[in-house]
Enzyme design. Structure first.
Site, PDB file in Angstrom:
ATOM      1  N   ASP A   1      -3.917  49.461  43.505  1.00 28.27           N
ATOM      2  CA  ASP A   1      -5.179  49.546  42.775  1.00 28.27           C
ATOM      3  C   ASP A   1      -4.906  49.155  41.326  1.00 28.27           C
ATOM      4  O   ASP A   1      -3.821  49.424  40.799  1.00 28.27           O
ATOM      5  CB  ASP A   1      -5.673  51.006  42.844  1.00 28.27           C
ATOM      6  CG  ASP A   1      -7.121  51.138  42.427  1.00 28.27           C
ATOM      7  OD1 ASP A   1      -7.932  51.495  43.295  1.00 28.27           O
ATOM      8  OD2 ASP A   1      -7.443  50.892  41.236  1.00 28.27           O
TER       9      ASP A   1
ATOM     10  N   HIS B   1     -11.911  54.614  45.802  1.00 26.97           N
ATOM     11  CA  HIS B   1     -10.746  53.738  45.832  1.00 26.97           C
ATOM     12  C   HIS B   1      -9.931  53.978  47.113  1.00 26.97           C
ATOM     13  O   HIS B   1      -9.454  53.040  47.745  1.00 26.97           O
ATOM     14  CB  HIS B   1      -9.854  54.007  44.612  1.00 26.97           C
ATOM     15  CG  HIS B   1     -10.584  53.874  43.301  1.00 26.97           C
ATOM     16  ND1 HIS B   1     -10.242  52.946  42.354  1.00 26.97           N
ATOM     17  CD2 HIS B   1     -11.648  54.553  42.801  1.00 26.97           C
ATOM     18  CE1 HIS B   1     -11.052  53.055  41.323  1.00 26.97           C
ATOM     19  NE2 HIS B   1     -11.913  54.022  41.564  1.00 26.97           N
TER      20      HIS B   1
HETATM   21 BR1  BUP Z   1     -21.599  61.402  48.595  1.00 25.09          BR
HETATM   22  C1  BUP Z   1     -21.027  60.396  50.051  1.00 25.09           C
HETATM   23  N1  BUP Z   1     -20.876  60.115  52.390  1.00 25.09           N
HETATM   24  O1  BUP Z   1     -21.885  61.946  51.572  1.00 25.09           O
HETATM   25  P1  BUP Z   1     -19.074  54.744  45.431  1.00 25.09           P
HETATM   26  C2  BUP Z   1     -20.369  59.223  49.865  1.00 25.09           C
HETATM   27  N2  BUP Z   1     -19.943  58.505  50.945  1.00 25.09           N
HETATM   28  O2  BUP Z   1     -19.882  58.285  53.211  1.00 25.09           O
HETATM   29  P2  BUP Z   1     -18.272  57.014  43.795  1.00 25.09           P
HETATM   30  C3  BUP Z   1     -20.220  58.936  52.223  1.00 25.09           C
HETATM   31  O3  BUP Z   1     -18.342  57.446  49.569  1.00 25.09           O
HETATM   32  P3  BUP Z   1     -17.355  55.167  41.723  1.00 25.09           P
HETATM   33  C4  BUP Z   1     -21.301  60.885  51.358  1.00 25.09           C
HETATM   34  O4  BUP Z   1     -20.341  55.446  51.686  1.00 25.09           O
HETATM   35  C5  BUP Z   1     -19.024  55.205  49.652  1.00 25.09           C
HETATM   36  O5  BUP Z   1     -18.164  54.500  50.503  1.00 25.09           O
HETATM   37  C6  BUP Z   1     -19.980  56.057  50.488  1.00 25.09           C
HETATM   38  O6  BUP Z   1     -18.313  55.343  46.684  1.00 25.09           O
HETATM   39  C7  BUP Z   1     -19.142  57.293  50.738  1.00 25.09           C
HETATM   40  O7  BUP Z   1     -19.228  55.888  44.407  1.00 25.09           O
HETATM   41  C8  BUP Z   1     -18.230  56.236  48.878  1.00 25.09           C
HETATM   42  O8  BUP Z   1     -20.428  54.355  45.813  1.00 25.09           O
HETATM   43  C9  BUP Z   1     -18.726  56.414  47.455  1.00 25.09           C
HETATM   44  O9  BUP Z   1     -18.226  53.674  44.863  1.00 25.09           O
HETATM   45  O10 BUP Z   1     -17.646  56.505  42.478  1.00 25.09           O
HETATM   46  O11 BUP Z   1     -17.196  57.367  44.711  1.00 25.09           O
HETATM   47  O12 BUP Z   1     -19.170  58.076  43.389  1.00 25.09           O
HETATM   48  O13 BUP Z   1     -18.642  54.680  41.169  1.00 25.09           O
HETATM   49  O14 BUP Z   1     -16.410  55.578  40.647  1.00 25.09           O
HETATM   50  O15 BUP Z   1     -16.760  54.216  42.701  1.00 25.09           O
END
Ligand code: BUP
Length: 458
Positions: free
Chosen positions: A122, A18
């Site tokens: 949010d 977020h």
């Molecule tokens: Br791990 C990782 N590098 O090593 P999601 C994640 N990311 O840039 P979330 C990195 O974190 P929910 C790493 O690019 C994305 O923007 C990735 O967000 C970045 O999953 C973000 O995919 C991860 O939405 O939880 O944060 O696990 O599903 O609750 O949004």
């Protein structure tokens, strides 16, 4: 005498997925004249957001407000517990509660200095900003960090309406059972009750991806005389093509040496910790698939990501030595967007968090979907059944069962080395081309952005 300016106050939910999206949106809004953007969170979370975002150049245009809160201790994620939803998000809920008072004060100050105060909060932060209703020149817009598909399902379900979607998709639609912890459900209920104050909605998605669901959501809002803007993807959709320099992350340098579309990127985001047993199965499956991979091997984020990680994730004996020609292990923060945009990356084994989905779609990379909680099971349906750019690794009904090495191997082979996988990759690349067009100067993203800005500066 109030100034002529419009002050935009961005209030993210303090968790990576977020924080990131709303900081990217802040950068987009800050590029317009006569608008001052204020980004508000706890001190630690602001630091985290700045540390991990991509729009570094625009950060100087944003006013960061960092409120100290008690140092919430994050319970260590227990990867071997049977509970799969992120109980370690609890500190984010607590941090949110502490922000209401300082945010109220900030809004009062900005209200006296600006012609209008526009809050973008949010959907999980409605309670933090609710005091704006007493200000004469303030209005709030809800930002949804999930896909339009997931949001539409959620709203229809709440109102007990039948879903207007194809029977074939409906047949395998996962229920919400097992998606949220009881604490998360309680928290969401409070926040959703605060949504009645909103003047409109903003989504990190676009018509290229989710047109039918945006239409459904729009009809719902028109009935309530509110508006919506689909401004996504917020993330950059291209990176410079030339080779990486020696300062680049080691995995990018390694990717430079691989064949186009030959590498699988494996990452489960910031809210998932795997059990020791599951990590072993994954390792064996990857090894036996004989495909190349970049595997981000890390636990879920803690309340404070700058504290040291205590768990050393164990791999099968000799694994790293055996796969050294085939794969790269990343134990720190991976440059996910650069990896996905790299020509050598041909597939993504993902938990289907919405950021990961939209980043992968933007870069034209098909997904092997292994959802873990919250909106992820339904994002999986969007990816695999509606957009048809991926396959399911583990069905949500089997969420409590181990994914065996054989299942991993079969899915990886199918995604990376079969005709079916090629078809998914082709569809993903076509979608990515449309998205890249939509973010151009005359594209729909600019139109939506301009429309939102002229609305708030009216
Ligand atoms: Br791990 C990782 N590098 O090593 P999601 C994640 N990311 O840039 P979330 C990195 O974190 P929910 C790493 O690019 C994305 O923007 C990735 O967000 C970045 O999953 C973000 O995919 C991860 O939405 O939880 O944060 O696990 O599903 O609750 O949004």
């Amino acid at each position: 005498q109030k100034g002529q300016k419009v002050g935009v106050v961005i209030v993210p939910f303090p968790a990576q997925g977020h924080l990131n999206q709303l900081l990217q949106l802040s950068c987009l809004i800050a590029s317009y004249k006569n608008i001052q953007v204020h980004y508000v969170s706890t001190k630690t979370h602001n630091l985290q957001a700045k540390h991990r975002v991509h729009c570094f150049d625009s950060l100087s245009k944003i006013h960061f407000h960092e409120f100290s809160t008690p140092n919430f201790i994050s319970p260590s994620p227990n990867p071997n517990s049977s509970i799969k939803f992120p109980s370690h998000l609890q500190p984010s809920f607590e941090a949110s509660a502490y922000l209401r008072k300082p945010v109220k004060k900030l809004l009062q100050t900005l209200s006296s200095k600006n012609r209008r105060v526009v809050i973008i909060n949010d959907s999980l932060m409605g309670s933090v900003v609710q005091d704006f209703v007493s200000l004469p020149n303030a209005e709030a817009y809800t930002f949804h960090s999930v896909s339009a598909f997931t949001l539409f399902l959620f709203i229809w379900e709440k109102k007990n309406r039948p879903f207007p979607i194809h029977a074939e998709i409906l047949k395998d639609l996962p229920t919400l059972e097992g998606c949220f912890s009881p604490e998360f459900e309680r928290f969401m209920k409070i926040e959703y009750d605060c949504m009645k104050f909103t003047s409109g909605k903003i989504y990190n998605t676009c018509r290229v991806i989710e047109s039918p669901f945006l239409d459904l959501l729009s009809k719902e809002l028109i009935n309530n005389k509110k508006r919506q803007w689909a401004i996504g993807p917020f993330n950059p959709v291209t990176f410079p093509k030339e080779g990486h320099n020696t300062k680049s992350h080691k995995c990018l340098l390694w990717l430079d040496k691989q064949e186009p579309n030959s590498v699988l990127y494996v990452s489960f985001g910031t809210t998932t910790s795997f059990s020791d047993e599951q990590i072993k199965e994954m390792a064996i499956g990857l090894e036996q698939s004989h495909q190349k991979f970049v595997w981000v091997l890390r636990d879920a984020d803690k309340g404070n990501v700058f504290t040291k990680d205590s768990r050393k994730i164990e791999l099968p004996k000799g694994f790293e030595e055996r796969v050294k020609e085939k794969g790269i292990l990343v134990r720190d923060w991976a440059p996910q967007l650069e990896i996905l945009s790299h020509r050598s990356t041909g597939g993504f084994l993902s938990h289907c968090g919405w950021n990961s989905c939209i980043e992968s779609i933007s870069m034209g990379v098909p997904i092997a979907a292994w959802p873990m909680h919250s909106d992820q099971p339904r994002n999986t349906v969007l990816i695999t059944k509606i957009l048809k750019i991926g396959l399911v690794v583990r069905d949500w009904t089997h969420r409590n069962e181990l994914v065996t090495s054989n299942m991993v191997k079969k899915c990886v082979e199918k995604l990376m080395a079969s005709n079916e996988g090629d078809e998914m990759r082709n569809r993903a690349k076509k979608l990515s081309a449309l998205i890249k067009k939509s973010v151009g100067e005359d594209g729909v993203k600019r139109m939506e952005m301009d429309s939102f800005i002229s609305h708030i500066t009216r």
